[in-house]
Scaffold this active site. Structure first.
Site, PDB file in Angstrom:
ATOM      1  N   SER A 185      20.546  37.188  47.145  1.00 42.35           N
ATOM      2  CA  SER A 185      20.424  36.017  46.462  1.00 42.35           C
ATOM      3  C   SER A 185      20.476  34.705  47.483  1.00 42.35           C
ATOM      4  O   SER A 185      20.263  33.866  47.278  1.00 42.35           O
ATOM      5  CB  SER A 185      21.624  35.655  45.603  1.00 42.35           C
ATOM      6  OG  SER A 185      21.504  36.965  44.830  1.00 42.35           O
ATOM      7  N   HIS A 222      13.565  38.826  45.581  1.00 41.98           N
ATOM      8  CA  HIS A 222      14.611  38.187  44.802  1.00 41.98           C
ATOM      9  C   HIS A 222      14.377  37.976  43.186  1.00 41.98           C
ATOM     10  O   HIS A 222      13.917  37.182  42.669  1.00 41.98           O
ATOM     11  CB  HIS A 222      15.219  36.669  45.107  1.00 41.98           C
ATOM     12  CG  HIS A 222      16.226  36.403  44.578  1.00 41.98           C
ATOM     13  ND1 HIS A 222      16.293  34.809  44.603  1.00 41.98           N
ATOM     14  CD2 HIS A 222      17.354  36.831  44.017  1.00 41.98           C
ATOM     15  CE1 HIS A 222      17.550  34.655  44.064  1.00 41.98           C
ATOM     16  NE2 HIS A 222      18.113  35.587  43.461  1.00 41.98           N
ATOM     17  N   GLU A 259      11.434  35.650  43.514  1.00 44.40           N
ATOM     18  CA  GLU A 259      11.373  34.852  44.568  1.00 44.40           C
ATOM     19  C   GLU A 259      11.058  35.955  45.739  1.00 44.40           C
ATOM     20  O   GLU A 259      11.470  36.972  45.985  1.00 44.40           O
ATOM     21  CB  GLU A 259      12.461  34.155  45.378  1.00 44.40           C
ATOM     22  CG  GLU A 259      12.405  32.752  44.632  1.00 44.40           C
ATOM     23  CD  GLU A 259      13.687  31.976  44.881  1.00 44.40           C
ATOM     24  OE1 GLU A 259      13.750  30.903  45.608  1.00 44.40           O
ATOM     25  OE2 GLU A 259      14.756  32.626  44.892  1.00 44.40           O
TER      26      GLU A 259
HETATM   27  N1  LIG Z   1      23.997  39.318  39.417  1.00 39.16           N
HETATM   28  C1  LIG Z   1      22.832  38.398  39.344  1.00 39.16           C
HETATM   29  O1  LIG Z   1      22.680  37.732  38.540  1.00 39.16           O
HETATM   30  C2  LIG Z   1      21.905  38.544  40.624  1.00 39.16           C
HETATM   31  C3  LIG Z   1      20.761  37.737  40.539  1.00 39.16           C
HETATM   32  C4  LIG Z   1      19.722  37.920  41.513  1.00 39.16           C
HETATM   33  C5  LIG Z   1      20.268  38.562  42.787  1.00 39.16           C
HETATM   34  N2  LIG Z   1      21.492  39.203  42.718  1.00 39.16           N
HETATM   35  C6  LIG Z   1      21.628  39.837  43.929  1.00 39.16           C
HETATM   36  O2  LIG Z   1      21.576  41.451  43.830  1.00 39.16           O
HETATM   37  C7  LIG Z   1      22.607  41.900  44.719  1.00 39.16           C
HETATM   38  C8  LIG Z   1      23.243  43.115  43.794  1.00 39.16           C
HETATM   39  O3  LIG Z   1      23.907  41.961  42.841  1.00 39.16           O
HETATM   40  P1  LIG Z   1      24.423  42.818  41.367  1.00 39.16           P
HETATM   41  O4  LIG Z   1      25.209  41.660  40.598  1.00 39.16           O
HETATM   42  O5  LIG Z   1      23.755  43.821  40.903  1.00 39.16           O
HETATM   43  O6  LIG Z   1      25.986  43.546  41.984  1.00 39.16           O
HETATM   44  P2  LIG Z   1      26.942  44.848  41.249  1.00 39.16           P
HETATM   45  O7  LIG Z   1      28.162  44.210  41.776  1.00 39.16           O
HETATM   46  O8  LIG Z   1      26.587  44.610  39.866  1.00 39.16           O
HETATM   47  O9  LIG Z   1      26.422  45.873  41.934  1.00 39.16           O
HETATM   48  C9  LIG Z   1      26.369  46.189  43.242  1.00 39.16           C
HETATM   49  C10 LIG Z   1      26.195  47.895  43.426  1.00 39.16           C
HETATM   50  O10 LIG Z   1      26.172  48.018  44.468  1.00 39.16           O
HETATM   51  C11 LIG Z   1      26.782  49.327  44.924  1.00 39.16           C
HETATM   52  N3  LIG Z   1      26.974  49.486  46.394  1.00 39.16           N
HETATM   53  C12 LIG Z   1      27.762  48.905  47.103  1.00 39.16           C
HETATM   54  N4  LIG Z   1      27.930  49.455  48.533  1.00 39.16           N
HETATM   55  C13 LIG Z   1      27.090  50.355  48.284  1.00 39.16           C
HETATM   56  C14 LIG Z   1      26.351  51.376  49.332  1.00 39.16           C
HETATM   57  N5  LIG Z   1      26.982  51.320  50.629  1.00 39.16           N
HETATM   58  N6  LIG Z   1      25.651  52.194  48.970  1.00 39.16           N
HETATM   59  C15 LIG Z   1      25.143  52.056  47.713  1.00 39.16           C
HETATM   60  N7  LIG Z   1      25.476  51.470  46.672  1.00 39.16           N
HETATM   61  C16 LIG Z   1      26.487  50.520  46.943  1.00 39.16           C
HETATM   62  C17 LIG Z   1      28.058  49.070  44.144  1.00 39.16           C
HETATM   63  O11 LIG Z   1      28.826  50.422  43.986  1.00 39.16           O
HETATM   64  C18 LIG Z   1      27.584  48.584  42.763  1.00 39.16           C
HETATM   65  O12 LIG Z   1      27.385  49.418  41.710  1.00 39.16           O
HETATM   66  C19 LIG Z   1      23.317  41.003  45.471  1.00 39.16           C
HETATM   67  O13 LIG Z   1      22.798  40.870  46.654  1.00 39.16           O
HETATM   68  C20 LIG Z   1      23.134  39.795  44.586  1.00 39.16           C
HETATM   69  O14 LIG Z   1      23.486  38.513  45.124  1.00 39.16           O
HETATM   70  C21 LIG Z   1      22.505  39.371  41.660  1.00 39.16           C
END
Ligand SMILES: NC(=O)c1ccc[n+]([C@@H]2O[C@H](COP(=O)([O-])OP(=O)(O)OC[C@H]3O[C@@H](n4cnc5c(N)ncnc54)[C@H](O)[C@@H]3O)[C@@H](O)[C@H]2O)c1
Length: 287
Positions: free
Chosen positions: A120, A141, A153
C-alpha cells in the site's frame, strides 16, 4: 507472455481476496503462508465470499466449485512459486518482511516471471532492489474487499518495463478490475488521501468532538460514503492503517501522516479491527 499459473504470497485479508479473483478468472492459483492454519483461514474467507455470491445469484454453484478446484495452498514457497508466471506478494506491510520474500522469489522463479507487490505504500523500487529483475517488478495495489472493489493502482517504478506494465494491466483487467497507472511514490494516490481521513477521524475522537457512531453517521450522510471512517479503519485493519501512515511519514516527514496515538494504543492492545473481531466499535461503540 501467457499467464497460466499465479502464486499469491500471504493468505490474509488481501492475499485471499486476490487468490479468489485470480481463480475465478480461470488461473491456477496457489496461496502461500507460513502456517497451514493461516491458509485454512484464508480458504474459509474465500469460501464464505464465494458462497455469498452464489446466494445473491451473482455466480452459479458450479462456478464456485470450479473456482475452488483451481485454488491450491502451500506453506512451501519454493513449490508454489517455482513454475508461476505471475506472483503477487501480499504479506504484512513491513519492508523487512517483504524484502526477503522478493529475494527468495528471485531465486525460485523462472527468469520471465513477473513479481508484483500489493504493498500500500512501501516503495516498489525498494522491493525491486532485492531482485536481479527490477524490470519485472511492479505494484498491483488491489483494494479491500478485493472481490468487490473495482479499482487497482498499478505502480510503475523507474525501471519497470513497458512489457511488464502491459502484461500486468491485461492480467488485472482479466480479473474484472479497472486500473490506473501511478508513479512509485509514498502512499501512491489512494493511501495519500484515505489514510488522512481515518487519521483525522481518530484525532477527532481523541478530542471528544463526537462519538464514533456520530462521526461515521455524519460522514456517510453528508458525502454519500458507504462506510464511515471508523467502519473503514476496522475493515482495513488498525495495524495496517498505522503501518501505512508510518510508511508515508517516515518517507516524507510530513507531520500530518503521524499516526494518532489512539491508533497505536489500539494496536498494542490487539484491537486491530474486524479480522480479530475487536476494533473501534468494540472499544468505544456498542458493537
Ligand atoms: N487490508 C487492506 O485493506 C489493504 C488494502 C490494500 C493493500 N493492502 C496491503 O496488502 C498487504 C497485505 O495486507 P493484509 O491486510 O492482507 O494483511 P494480513 O495481516 O491480513 O495478512 C498478511 C498475511 O501474510 C502472511 N505472511 C507474513 N509473512 C509471510 C511470509 N514470509 N510468507 C508467507 N506469508 C507471510 C501472514 O501470515 C498473513 O496471513 C499489505 O502490504 C497491505 O498494506 C492491504
Amino acid at each position: 507472455m501467457t499467464i497460466k499459473k499465479v502464486c499469491v504470497v500471504g493468505s490474509g485479508t488481501m492475499g485471499s481476496g486476490i487468490a479468489q479473483v485470480s481463480a475465478q478468472a480461470g488461473y491456477e492459483t496457489t496461496m502461500v503462508d507460513v502456517k497451514q492454519e493461516l491458509l485454512d483461514r484464508g480458504m474459509n474467507m474465500i469460501k464464505s465470499s464465494l458462497g455469498k455470491f452464489v446466494q445473491k445469484e451473482k455466480i452459479k454453484q458450479e462456478d464456485m466449485s470450479k473456482t475452488l478446484t483451481r485454488l491450491h495452498t502451500s506453506i512451501d514457497m519454493r513449490n508454489a512459486a517455482k513454475d508461476a508466471d505471475y506472483v503477487i506478494e501480499a504479506v504484512f506491510e513491513r519492508a523487512e518482511v517483504k524484502l526477503p520474500i522478493f529475494g527468495q522469489l528471485e531465486e525460485i522463479c523462472p527468469k520471465e516471471t513477473i513479481l508484483a507487490s500489493n504493498t500500500s505504500g512501501i516503495p516498489v523500487s525498494l522491493l525491486a532492489s532485492a531482485t536481479r529483475r527490477p524490470d519485472k517488478v511492479i505494484g498491483t495495489h488491489f483494494m479491500n474487499p478485493v472481490p468487490l472493489m473495482k479499482g487497482v493502482e498499478i505502480v510503475k517504478t523507474l525501471l519497470t518495463s513497458e512489457q511488464t506494465l502491459k502484461v500486468s494491466l491485461d492480467f488485472v483487467k482479466s480479473l474484472g478490475k479497472e486500473t490506473v497507472v501511478v508513479k512509485d511514490s509514498p502512499g501512491f494516490v489512494t493511501n495519500r488521501i484515505i489514510t488522512l481521513v481515518m487519521n483525522e477521524a481518530a484525532k477527532l475522537l481523541e478530542e471528544n468532538l463526537a462519538s464514533i457512531e456520530d462521526i461515521d453517521k455524519i460522514e456517510k450522510l453528508s458525502h454519500n460514503w458507504p462506510m464511515g471512517p471508523f467502519e473503514l479503519a476496522d475493515m482495513v485493519g488498525i495495524d495496517v492503517l498505522v503501518d501505512l501512515l508510518e510508511g508515508v511519514y517516515q518517507q516524507t516527514g510530513w507531520e500530518r501522516y503521524k499516526p494518532a496515538p489512539i491508533l497505536k494504543r489500539m494496536v498494542e492492545l490487539g484491537y486491530t479491527g474486524r479480522k480479530v473481531g475487536k476494533g473501534f466499535y468494540q472499544v468505544f461503540g456498542q458493537g
